[in-house]
Design an enzyme around this catalytic site. Sequence first.
Site, PDB file in Angstrom:
ATOM      1  CB  SER A 220      -0.959  -0.046   1.195  1.00  0.00           C
ATOM      2  OG  SER A 220      -1.998   0.884   1.062  1.00  0.00           O
ATOM      3  CG  ASP A 442      -6.303  -3.429  -3.649  1.00  0.00           C
ATOM      4  OD1 ASP A 442      -7.051  -2.656  -3.007  1.00  0.00           O
ATOM      5  OD2 ASP A 442      -5.080  -3.474  -3.488  1.00  0.00           O
ATOM      6  CG  HIS A 481      -5.404  -2.774   0.214  1.00  0.00           C
ATOM      7  ND1 HIS A 481      -4.726  -2.351  -0.908  1.00  0.00           N
ATOM      8  CD2 HIS A 481      -4.901  -2.053   1.244  1.00  0.00           C
ATOM      9  CE1 HIS A 481      -3.871  -1.407  -0.577  1.00  0.00           C
ATOM     10  NE2 HIS A 481      -3.948  -1.217   0.735  1.00  0.00           N
TER      11      HIS A 481
END
Length: 556
Positions: A220, A442, A481
Amino acid sequence: MKRLLAVLAAGVPLAAALCLPASASAATAPAATAPPVSASAAASAPAAGAFTCADISVKAPAGTTVESVTAQRHEAGPVHVPAVTPLPAVDVPDVPAHCAVTVTLTHPGVDDHAKVQVWLPEQGWNGRFQAVGGSAFAAGDYGAALAGAVKAGYATATTDAGVSTYLDTAWALDDAGKVDTALLKNFADRSVHEMTLVAKQVISAVYGKPASYSYWNGCSTGGRQGYMEAQRHPGDYDGILATAPGINWDEFEVATLWPQVVMNQERTYPAACEFALFDQAAVKACDPLDGARDGLIGDPAKCRFDPRELIGKTVECDGEQETITAADAAVVRKIWDGPRTPSGRKLWSGISVGAAFDLAATKPGADGQRVGQPFPVPAAWVATWLKRQPAFDVSTITYAEFAKLFAQSQAEYDKVIGTDDPDLSAFRRSGGKLLTWHGYADQLIPTQGTVDYRERVERAMGGAHRVDDFYRLFLAPGVDHCGNTGSTGPVPTDALGALTAWVEQGKAPRTLSAAVKDSSGKTVTRELCLYPSVSRYTGHGDVADAASYRCVRPRH
């Protein structure tokens, strides 16, 4: 909120080893002059190969001053990581004895205080350095990833960049209400580079010799930081593992507010269970496209499910029967399609078909009717860095204003934090290797942004085969994610190991081994394919077994 916690926790690169530091915080001392600052009165270099957790001397990286250096030995045992909003406290068991060094840096005239933490195992060091990245608006780790790396034998480091926690953006504006460009630069780029320089010094001081190899590991925000290192500081790391990377920051941070804008403008707020029904129907319709009914969409771009097929269907939500309307279907279509200008020009990709609708969350309003509940990260980016009004109500944004905000973010922040420069020639010349995997499901960072960047690199650097020599991308069907606990698809089991083998032995990964336990507790395995190849069922064998699939080039 539970899902938010899971999402942010997944941003920790070594999520399998949740942990936090004991007490390695440094008291900030008055600013020092340019010469090195020592953790004790007398600094002396240890003999080669000797381990020392004292007398650590650090030379300030160019443009910085070292404010303080502390070194503290921690006995083997559990490491307690205190709660950091919105994450709860966790305890990491069986962390080896280690030396925790904290170095505080400042940039003269800026009044920032960036804390670098370096943890070094007392015994069993594998000779490698592993830096770990941040999540959301936190530039670094609070202890979980550090402890995990120490348990794996790495010397490890992170930085807070002088900013704050995951969701605290009070640092963004100065007292005059203007963007604090120095702190933004810290967060975007320079603090990670400076941390790297400091950590390498500390490693040499503690062990009496430098690390043999240096690795970056982040997801991320941490993934974005890894790409920024490859783009701007190509000599810092031998290998970079950058998962679900937040590259194209200036675009996707605005783009991921799009689902809220759509619901507000259409005055339609489907319930979470209605969104789930659309998700389930899409997976059911497109699951067979890879040849197997395994509950996963192998390539969402090939999914042609039309949400209007559910109009009139009913679903029970919290004891109430909800009927899917044409307006609900229209909202879903716009969210999947992604942001557009009022004239229809495409701005960015939407969330992938099959990804959860976390960005379209709702909550009960004052009158009991549902209203939007924007994800805090893009909401803060728009309100604080674009509007310069932290209390700005993002629910008032129209389609026209959204397009203007998107353009504003590109114009003002691309060069600062965009992290999308396709020229990786210096990184290639340095001998570095960049490995990325990104989940097709995601729900927070659209996968297509990573794909588009990879294709831009190919166009800039001589095509896929030349780029594969140093940069490889793997896409994971059904993985959300950072591969948190909500993933239905197999998650890579040892991507860092694959990167290490590539860097140190020249074994470039053609696939990434992945696994997940299904709802029955059965382990599902898959070999993730090197982009652009996709996985196809061979027509025989257990659909839960990686051996039943092969990687093929997609048909255009």
